[in-house]
Scaffold this motif. Sequence first.
Motif, PDB file in Angstrom:
ATOM      1  N   LEU A  70       8.398 -18.868 -18.927  1.00  0.00           N
ATOM      2  CA  LEU A  70       7.507 -18.090 -18.177  1.00  0.00           C
ATOM      3  C   LEU A  70       8.143 -17.147 -17.122  1.00  0.00           C
ATOM      4  N   LEU A  71       9.327 -17.233 -16.811  1.00  0.00           N
ATOM      5  CA  LEU A  71      10.163 -16.476 -15.915  1.00  0.00           C
ATOM      6  C   LEU A  71      10.541 -15.053 -16.784  1.00  0.00           C
ATOM      7  N   GLY A  72      10.969 -15.629 -18.173  1.00  0.00           N
ATOM      8  CA  GLY A  72      11.213 -14.528 -19.038  1.00  0.00           C
ATOM      9  C   GLY A  72      10.061 -13.549 -19.514  1.00  0.00           C
ATOM     10  N   VAL A  73       9.002 -14.070 -19.482  1.00  0.00           N
ATOM     11  CA  VAL A  73       7.691 -13.355 -19.877  1.00  0.00           C
ATOM     12  C   VAL A  73       7.223 -12.542 -18.478  1.00  0.00           C
ATOM     13  N   THR A  74       7.249 -13.119 -17.324  1.00  0.00           N
ATOM     14  CA  THR A  74       6.597 -12.732 -15.901  1.00  0.00           C
ATOM     15  C   THR A  74       7.623 -11.275 -15.683  1.00  0.00           C
ATOM     16  N   ILE A  75       8.861 -11.342 -15.565  1.00  0.00           N
ATOM     17  CA  ILE A  75       9.611 -10.085 -15.354  1.00  0.00           C
ATOM     18  C   ILE A  75       9.290  -8.974 -16.073  1.00  0.00           C
ATOM     19  N   PRO A  76       9.391  -9.060 -17.295  1.00  0.00           N
ATOM     20  CA  PRO A  76       9.118  -7.805 -18.197  1.00  0.00           C
ATOM     21  C   PRO A  76       7.584  -7.304 -18.024  1.00  0.00           C
ATOM     22  N   VAL A  77       6.517  -8.110 -17.780  1.00  0.00           N
ATOM     23  CA  VAL A  77       5.277  -7.834 -17.518  1.00  0.00           C
ATOM     24  C   VAL A  77       5.100  -7.163 -16.140  1.00  0.00           C
ATOM     25  N   PHE A  78       6.039  -7.778 -15.166  1.00  0.00           N
ATOM     26  CA  PHE A  78       6.067  -6.996 -13.793  1.00  0.00           C
ATOM     27  C   PHE A  78       6.718  -5.328 -14.191  1.00  0.00           C
ATOM     28  N   ILE A  79       7.527  -5.260 -14.693  1.00  0.00           N
ATOM     29  CA  ILE A  79       8.519  -3.938 -14.921  1.00  0.00           C
ATOM     30  C   ILE A  79       7.355  -2.930 -15.497  1.00  0.00           C
ATOM     31  N   VAL A  80       6.749  -3.498 -16.557  1.00  0.00           N
ATOM     32  CA  VAL A  80       5.644  -2.662 -17.327  1.00  0.00           C
ATOM     33  C   VAL A  80       4.493  -2.344 -16.290  1.00  0.00           C
ATOM     34  N   ILE A  81       3.873  -3.123 -15.732  1.00  0.00           N
ATOM     35  CA  ILE A  81       2.708  -3.044 -14.972  1.00  0.00           C
ATOM     36  C   ILE A  81       3.190  -2.133 -13.680  1.00  0.00           C
ATOM     37  N   ALA A  82       4.450  -2.103 -13.154  1.00  0.00           N
ATOM     38  CA  ALA A  82       4.889  -1.442 -12.026  1.00  0.00           C
ATOM     39  C   ALA A  82       5.009   0.166 -12.669  1.00  0.00           C
ATOM     40  N   TYR A  83       5.706   0.100 -13.769  1.00  0.00           N
ATOM     41  CA  TYR A  83       5.799   1.408 -14.414  1.00  0.00           C
ATOM     42  C   TYR A  83       4.657   2.085 -14.658  1.00  0.00           C
ATOM     43  N   VAL A  84       3.627   1.393 -15.100  1.00  0.00           N
ATOM     44  CA  VAL A  84       2.154   2.111 -15.358  1.00  0.00           C
ATOM     45  C   VAL A  84       1.774   2.639 -14.023  1.00  0.00           C
ATOM     46  N   LEU A  85       1.624   1.637 -13.202  1.00  0.00           N
ATOM     47  CA  LEU A  85       1.167   2.170 -11.857  1.00  0.00           C
ATOM     48  C   LEU A  85       1.772   3.400 -11.089  1.00  0.00           C
ATOM     49  N   VAL A  86       3.088   3.360 -11.135  1.00  0.00           N
ATOM     50  CA  VAL A  86       3.833   4.430 -10.675  1.00  0.00           C
ATOM     51  C   VAL A  86       3.705   5.711 -11.199  1.00  0.00           C
ATOM     52  N   SER A  87       3.622   5.595 -12.619  1.00  0.00           N
ATOM     53  CA  SER A  87       3.450   6.930 -13.188  1.00  0.00           C
ATOM     54  C   SER A  87       2.084   7.471 -13.700  1.00  0.00           C
ATOM     55  N   TRP A  88       1.222   6.415 -13.891  1.00  0.00           N
ATOM     56  CA  TRP A  88      -0.271   7.105 -13.983  1.00  0.00           C
ATOM     57  C   TRP A  88      -1.394   6.592 -12.878  1.00  0.00           C
ATOM     58  N   THR A  89      -0.919   6.186 -12.044  1.00  0.00           N
ATOM     59  CA  THR A  89      -2.253   5.787 -10.785  1.00  0.00           C
ATOM     60  C   THR A  89      -1.818   6.397  -9.677  1.00  0.00           C
ATOM     61  N   ASP A  90      -2.447   6.158  -8.715  1.00  0.00           N
ATOM     62  CA  ASP A  90      -2.451   6.708  -7.143  1.00  0.00           C
ATOM     63  C   ASP A  90      -2.462   5.502  -6.378  1.00  0.00           C
ATOM     64  N   SER A  91      -1.988   4.195  -6.973  1.00  0.00           N
ATOM     65  CA  SER A  91      -2.096   2.917  -6.314  1.00  0.00           C
ATOM     66  C   SER A  91      -1.086   3.089  -5.082  1.00  0.00           C
ATOM     67  N   PRO A  92      -1.498   2.810  -3.917  1.00  0.00           N
ATOM     68  CA  PRO A  92      -0.618   3.063  -2.738  1.00  0.00           C
ATOM     69  C   PRO A  92       0.492   2.015  -2.571  1.00  0.00           C
ATOM     70  N   VAL A  93       0.520   0.939  -3.398  1.00  0.00           N
ATOM     71  CA  VAL A  93       1.413  -0.099  -3.277  1.00  0.00           C
ATOM     72  C   VAL A  93       1.655  -0.614  -4.706  1.00  0.00           C
ATOM     73  N   PRO A  94       2.345   0.240  -5.520  1.00  0.00           N
ATOM     74  CA  PRO A  94       2.400  -0.144  -6.903  1.00  0.00           C
ATOM     75  C   PRO A  94       3.502  -1.304  -7.174  1.00  0.00           C
ATOM     76  N   TYR A  95       4.462  -1.415  -6.547  1.00  0.00           N
ATOM     77  CA  TYR A  95       5.401  -2.766  -6.696  1.00  0.00           C
ATOM     78  C   TYR A  95       4.798  -3.887  -6.130  1.00  0.00           C
ATOM     79  N   TRP A  96       4.128  -3.974  -5.146  1.00  0.00           N
ATOM     80  CA  TRP A  96       3.501  -5.292  -4.647  1.00  0.00           C
ATOM     81  C   TRP A  96       2.339  -5.502  -5.578  1.00  0.00           C
ATOM     82  N   ASP A  97       1.548  -4.451  -5.862  1.00  0.00           N
ATOM     83  CA  ASP A  97       0.487  -4.734  -6.646  1.00  0.00           C
ATOM     84  C   ASP A  97       0.921  -5.345  -8.031  1.00  0.00           C
ATOM     85  N   ALA A  98       1.973  -4.817  -8.571  1.00  0.00           N
ATOM     86  CA  ALA A  98       2.637  -5.441  -9.804  1.00  0.00           C
ATOM     87  C   ALA A  98       3.093  -6.660  -9.793  1.00  0.00           C
ATOM     88  N   PHE A  99       3.685  -6.914  -8.585  1.00  0.00           N
ATOM     89  CA  PHE A  99       4.043  -8.337  -8.252  1.00  0.00           C
ATOM     90  C   PHE A  99       3.232  -9.458  -8.297  1.00  0.00           C
TER      91      PHE A  99
END
Length: 210
Positions: free
Chosen positions: A108-137
């Motif tokens: 589950l840890l091995g799955v959660t880490i890459p999911v976090f990375i992908v979500i954070a990348y999407v939020l930073v690159s394509w949205t105006d989320s004010p807290v992308p990394y915490w949101d992804a976490f």
Amino acid sequence: MLDWIIKNYVEITGALLGILYLWFEIKQNKLLWPLGILTSAFYIFIFFSAKFYADMGLNVYYVVISIYGWYYWMKGGKRKESEEQSENEVVSEELPVSRITTRLALTLLGVTIPVFIVIAYVLVSWTDSPVPYWDAFTTALSITATWMLARKILEQWLVWILVNAVSLGLYIYKGLYPTVVLFFFYTVLAIVGYYRWRRDYDKQFEHAAD
């Protein structure tokens, strides 16, 4: 006060449904799943309006995993028909609480880490989320915790305690005050839920010993 209630009735309704959902979860009542579907529908709208896009997408996932969890809790409580039973007679039990294994935790840890990375990348690159990394976490951990809930794994409560505490701070920052109240109760009740499920887990072995 009445004007504020009218203006925020969707969020207030979602918060009340969320607390009721958590209560059913603590009680291990299968009604938590249809209630979870309804709660998630409210929060898809709420988080879209607040620009918490990862949380909005998470609630779409909640709808899907709630259907899976509902099915698994129903099916997982069925024993195979014993030789002593007739063809039409089947024993039904509640799905028991289980503990996470080291192997599953690492998976589950091995799955959660890459999911976090992908979500954070999407939020930073394509949205105006004010807290992308915490949101992804919180989103990545919530995906994992909800799957653990569907499997009725005790340690899902520990993950929720962390997620709810972090989310509480995020919603204070965003000014979603009815949801702040909801996540305060979520954090407290997640602690209660852990000890309640732990007690039930221990009872399973007591009954087995008898």
